[in-house]
Design a protein around this motif. Sequence first.
Motif, mmCIF file in Angstrom:
data_model
loop_
_atom_site.group_PDB
_atom_site.id
_atom_site.type_symbol
_atom_site.label_atom_id
_atom_site.label_comp_id
_atom_site.label_asym_id
_atom_site.label_seq_id
_atom_site.Cartn_x
_atom_site.Cartn_y
_atom_site.Cartn_z
ATOM 1 N N ILE A 4 0.850 -1.194 0.000
ATOM 2 C CA ILE A 4 0.000 0.000 0.000
ATOM 3 C C ILE A 4 0.879 1.235 0.000
ATOM 4 C CG2 ILE A 4 -1.853 1.216 1.245
ATOM 5 C CD1 ILE A 4 -2.639 -1.663 0.541
ATOM 6 N N LEU A 5 0.607 2.161 -0.911
ATOM 7 C CA LEU A 5 1.309 3.445 -0.913
ATOM 8 C C LEU A 5 0.370 4.522 -0.374
ATOM 9 C CD1 LEU A 5 3.714 4.902 -3.502
ATOM 10 C CD2 LEU A 5 1.771 6.303 -2.803
ATOM 11 N N VAL A 6 0.871 5.297 0.578
ATOM 12 C CA VAL A 6 0.063 6.350 1.200
ATOM 13 C C VAL A 6 0.617 7.713 0.820
ATOM 14 C CG1 VAL A 6 -0.674 7.352 3.423
ATOM 15 C CG2 VAL A 6 -0.573 4.875 3.150
ATOM 16 N N THR A 7 -0.246 8.614 0.329
ATOM 17 C CA THR A 7 0.182 10.000 0.108
ATOM 18 C C THR A 7 -0.108 10.791 1.385
ATOM 19 O OG1 THR A 7 -1.933 10.907 -0.663
ATOM 20 C CG2 THR A 7 -0.545 9.828 -2.325
ATOM 21 N N LEU A 29 4.070 -1.246 3.581
ATOM 22 C CA LEU A 29 3.782 0.189 3.446
ATOM 23 C C LEU A 29 4.873 0.940 2.706
ATOM 24 C CD1 LEU A 29 2.246 2.846 4.240
ATOM 25 C CD2 LEU A 29 3.582 2.836 6.345
ATOM 26 N N ILE A 30 4.445 1.753 1.747
ATOM 27 C CA ILE A 30 5.293 2.782 1.159
ATOM 28 C C ILE A 30 4.679 4.114 1.598
ATOM 29 C CG2 ILE A 30 6.363 3.696 -0.949
ATOM 30 C CD1 ILE A 30 6.772 0.621 -0.571
ATOM 31 N N ALA A 69 -2.336 -0.816 -3.986
ATOM 32 C CA ALA A 69 -3.328 0.242 -3.730
ATOM 33 C C ALA A 69 -2.630 1.526 -3.322
ATOM 34 C CB ALA A 69 -4.298 -0.191 -2.632
ATOM 35 N N VAL A 70 -3.249 2.649 -3.664
ATOM 36 C CA VAL A 70 -2.809 3.976 -3.203
ATOM 37 C C VAL A 70 -3.901 4.536 -2.304
ATOM 38 C CG1 VAL A 70 -2.470 6.388 -3.916
ATOM 39 C CG2 VAL A 70 -1.321 4.557 -5.165
ATOM 40 N N CYS A 104 -2.988 5.474 -11.645
ATOM 41 C CA CYS A 104 -3.479 4.217 -11.065
ATOM 42 C C CYS A 104 -4.237 3.395 -12.107
ATOM 43 C CB CYS A 104 -4.367 4.496 -9.852
ATOM 44 S SG CYS A 104 -3.421 5.018 -8.404
ATOM 45 N N GLU A 105 -4.968 4.101 -12.958
ATOM 46 C CA GLU A 105 -5.678 3.441 -14.055
ATOM 47 C C GLU A 105 -4.670 2.754 -14.996
ATOM 48 O OE1 GLU A 105 -8.235 5.076 -17.799
ATOM 49 O OE2 GLU A 105 -8.752 5.929 -15.850
ATOM 50 N N ASP A 106 -3.625 3.503 -15.386
ATOM 51 C CA ASP A 106 -2.588 2.964 -16.288
ATOM 52 C C ASP A 106 -1.883 1.753 -15.692
ATOM 53 O OD1 ASP A 106 -3.188 5.045 -17.950
ATOM 54 O OD2 ASP A 106 -1.420 6.251 -17.455
ATOM 55 N N GLN A 107 -1.649 1.789 -14.380
ATOM 56 C CA GLN A 107 -0.824 0.749 -13.753
ATOM 57 C C GLN A 107 -1.632 -0.285 -12.973
ATOM 58 O OE1 GLN A 107 2.778 2.313 -11.846
ATOM 59 N NE2 GLN A 107 2.394 4.250 -12.860
ATOM 60 N N ASN A 108 -2.958 -0.216 -13.159
ATOM 61 C CA ASN A 108 -3.825 -1.213 -12.530
ATOM 62 C C ASN A 108 -3.691 -1.229 -10.997
ATOM 63 O OD1 ASN A 108 -5.780 -3.129 -12.639
ATOM 64 N ND2 ASN A 108 -4.386 -4.831 -13.033
ATOM 65 N N ILE A 109 -3.742 -0.032 -10.407
ATOM 66 C CA ILE A 109 -3.620 0.133 -8.952
ATOM 67 C C ILE A 109 -4.982 0.560 -8.394
ATOM 68 C CG2 ILE A 109 -2.513 1.516 -7.129
ATOM 69 C CD1 ILE A 109 -0.141 1.950 -9.136
#
Length: 301
Positions: A4-7, A29-30, A69-70, A104-109
Motif C-alpha cells: 500500500i502506498l500512502v500520500t 507500506l510505502i 493500492a494507493v 493508477c488506471e494505467d498501472q492497474n492500482i
Amino acid sequence: MKTILVTGSNGLLGQKITEKILTEGRVNLIATAKGANRFPVNGGYEYAEMDILNAIQVKEVLVKYKPDAVIHTAAMTNVDTSEANKEWCYQLNVTATQNLVSLCEDQNIHFIHLSTDFVFDGADGPYLESDKPNPLSYYGETKLLAEVAVQKSNAAWTILRTVLVYGITHDMSRSNIVLWAKGALEKGGAINVVNDQWRTPTLAEDLAEACLLVAENNAKGIYHISGKDYMSIADLVRKVADYWLLDQSLILEVSSVSLNQIAKRPGKTGFILDKAIKELKYNPHSFEEGLKMVDEQLKRH
C-alpha cells in the motif's frame, strides 16, 4: 501481502496508518509525503519523498514501487485557506487527484480517495452514501470535483468520506477540534463555540482502520466513515471539558454567522454508517473511548 502506498504520510491520518501497519503488519507500506519523513520510526516500511503536485515524481514513485493500492490522504483541508487561495487549493485537491487516479488506471492500482462531509450542504444530515452532494464552500467544491474525477476514471476506485477527524500526531504538528478545545480551556479564557453545526466526529485511528479494511478487501464504491456519536460542536467541546475536568462556564455558545468565517460551513452533516459496518465490518470507537485514547497518547508525550 499487499503493498500500500500512502500520500500525505506526515499528516494525522497518514501517521495513524503508518502506526497501524507497523503494529499489526497486515500490509507492506510505502509512505510518501512532501519533504522529509516526520514519523519517528524509520524501520519496517519504505519512505519516499513525493510531492503530489510534481507529476513526473509521482509517476516515478508509482512505477518504482508498483503498489497494489494507493491511499490518497494528501489534500488542502483548511476550509478558510482554501477559500482564500483557490488556485492552490484546486491544484492540490483536484489536479493532483486527477493525475494520481489516471496513473493508477494505467498501472492497474486500486485508488482509495479520502473525501469529506463538506461535499454536502448540511440541510438534512446525517447522510447516506447515496445522498446528493451540494457543497457550500470552495473546499467542498474541490473535494467534490476530485470525487467526480475518481468516479469517471476506469481505475478500480473507492471514495471514503469522513467527518471532523481528531487525534494526535507524534510531533504534535497538527491541531484539531479536540486538541484546540482542550488547549483553549486549559488557558482559562472564554471561547466561542458554535451550537448550530452538528457532526459525527471521527477518531483518526478508526479512519486509518477503515482505509486498511478497504485496501485488504478490495472494497469499491463510496463509503461513509466517521464516529457513531452525533453531536453539536458545542456538545463536543463540553464533552472535552467534562473528560479533562475543565471549566465549562468558559464555553460561550454562538451561531455560525457570528464568527464571520471566510468559508461557509454546512449545518448538520454527520454520517449514517450502516454500509461501512455491514460491508467492511467497520466498528468505530465511541467519542468517550476516543478521548481516552487521545489522553493516553498525550501522557506518553
